[in-house]
Design a protein around this motif. Sequence first.
Motif, mmCIF file in Angstrom:
data_model
loop_
_atom_site.group_PDB
_atom_site.id
_atom_site.type_symbol
_atom_site.label_atom_id
_atom_site.label_comp_id
_atom_site.label_asym_id
_atom_site.label_seq_id
_atom_site.Cartn_x
_atom_site.Cartn_y
_atom_site.Cartn_z
ATOM 1 N N THR A 12 0.838 -1.208 0.000
ATOM 2 C CA THR A 12 0.000 0.000 0.000
ATOM 3 C C THR A 12 0.874 1.260 0.000
ATOM 4 O O THR A 12 0.540 2.254 -0.664
ATOM 5 N N PRO A 28 -6.563 9.870 -0.041
ATOM 6 C CA PRO A 28 -6.611 8.754 0.917
ATOM 7 C C PRO A 28 -8.023 8.250 1.185
ATOM 8 O O PRO A 28 -8.225 7.052 1.380
ATOM 9 N N SER A 32 -9.312 4.449 0.624
ATOM 10 C CA SER A 32 -9.921 3.683 1.719
ATOM 11 C C SER A 32 -11.333 3.247 1.366
ATOM 12 O O SER A 32 -11.753 2.142 1.732
ATOM 13 N N ASP A 74 -11.917 3.433 12.855
ATOM 14 C CA ASP A 74 -11.032 2.866 11.841
ATOM 15 C C ASP A 74 -10.801 3.851 10.692
ATOM 16 O O ASP A 74 -9.673 4.032 10.227
ATOM 17 N N ASN A 78 -7.052 5.835 9.774
ATOM 18 C CA ASN A 78 -6.394 5.815 8.462
ATOM 19 C C ASN A 78 -6.200 7.226 7.920
ATOM 20 O O ASN A 78 -5.153 7.562 7.360
ATOM 21 N N TYR A 79 -7.220 8.058 8.078
ATOM 22 C CA TYR A 79 -7.157 9.410 7.521
ATOM 23 C C TYR A 79 -6.135 10.269 8.258
ATOM 24 O O TYR A 79 -5.381 11.029 7.638
ATOM 25 N N SER A 161 -3.810 9.154 15.537
ATOM 26 C CA SER A 161 -3.965 7.958 14.711
ATOM 27 C C SER A 161 -3.512 6.707 15.460
ATOM 28 O O SER A 161 -4.181 5.660 15.403
ATOM 29 N N TYR A 165 -5.864 3.584 16.268
ATOM 30 C CA TYR A 165 -5.494 2.238 15.814
ATOM 31 C C TYR A 165 -5.484 1.261 16.986
ATOM 32 O O TYR A 165 -5.914 0.107 16.855
ATOM 33 N N SER A 196 -16.661 6.882 5.072
ATOM 34 C CA SER A 196 -15.634 7.378 4.149
ATOM 35 C C SER A 196 -16.249 8.009 2.909
ATOM 36 O O SER A 196 -15.670 8.953 2.347
ATOM 37 N N LEU A 228 -4.619 -3.703 0.667
ATOM 38 C CA LEU A 228 -5.330 -3.304 1.877
ATOM 39 C C LEU A 228 -6.453 -4.278 2.202
ATOM 40 O O LEU A 228 -6.704 -4.592 3.374
ATOM 41 N N TYR A 232 -6.703 -6.399 5.701
ATOM 42 C CA TYR A 232 -7.880 -6.418 6.573
ATOM 43 C C TYR A 232 -8.430 -7.837 6.731
ATOM 44 O O TYR A 232 -8.899 -8.205 7.813
#
Length: 352
Positions: A12, A28, A32, A74, A78-79, A161, A165, A196, A228, A232
């Motif tokens: 990624t 991004p 995502s 989540d 990521n953002y 972040s 996470y 998203s 990605l 996951y």
Amino acid sequence: MGQGLAAFICGTAVSSQYLATEFNVNTPMLQSLINYLLLTLTYTGILLCRTGDENLFVILRTRWRRYLLLGLVDVEANYAVVKAYQYTTITSVQLLDCFVIPVLMVLSWWFLKTRYRPVHYVSVCVCLLGVGTMVGADLLSGREQGSTSNILLGDGLVLLSAALYAISNVCQEYTVKNRTRIEFLGMVGMFGAIISSIQMVILERNQVASIQWSWRVGLLFSSFSLCLFLLYSLMPVVMKLSSAASVNLSLLTADVFSIFAGVFLFSYSFSGLYLLSLVLIIAGFMAFNAAPTAAAPSDHAAASSSSQGANSLREVAVRMAEELQEEGGGRGERKKRRRERRRKEEGRSTRM
């Protein structure tokens, strides 16, 4: 399997770097969103076909709030880390991103009742030393360190972040060990796609509209989404076999793999410290997994053990009472026999 997950993260990173440097694509949320849509089509579709307590509508009726919050955590995790690169240096991101490990261990200790041993703390320190070695190699090689427009904001986004996470990973470990992997991925994929999508329309609609699409851009988007999606899909499997802390320690090698890829693809200068960093991280990871963690006794277990102890005491008391009764009965019989013998002896003496 943990190193396989790190390889997917490396995939990624390489795809995103190509999109940013070669085609000036920084989206991004769109990247995502594609992953969340793949999760929705795959795992939410499976939940839709199931019956009973694992059916999609049953889960939505009973646990939708929990998964809505988890999906939000989540997406924003990521953002935040991608956004941080616009304000702070790569060195800061690599160092501060390790904040996820201590937060994970605290949350696991508090919520999952995981108890770590001294060897686990030493192993984490060895892994973090490996990360420090990698960052030192970056500084010595003079590699481009990214933006410094607002370091305080960028560092804050990295720490945010990392904390998000950690929360997501602890919830994931709890879900896959108490529910199912399909339920976790299906619900996070569905709510992640919704969140998203809204965030992309608000924040990235101009960047998405300005993308100059070509087969190479499409291929890079596809490779990013595939890596990605596999990350996951397989992370819950690894997490069920080990723990969230162990998985995140193994993922520290992803930065080293990305640097190795950058040596061949982006002409990064190579340093022997990168190999030392990789050895330290893997050694710390292996030492962490060599000693099993312990689980604190739950309230239910403590209550059951105390009730078992009370039951055993009752059984002992009953047995002692029975023995006393038997002994008392035996004395009464012996007294009876003595009285009968005396009567017989007295009867003989009167006849004589």
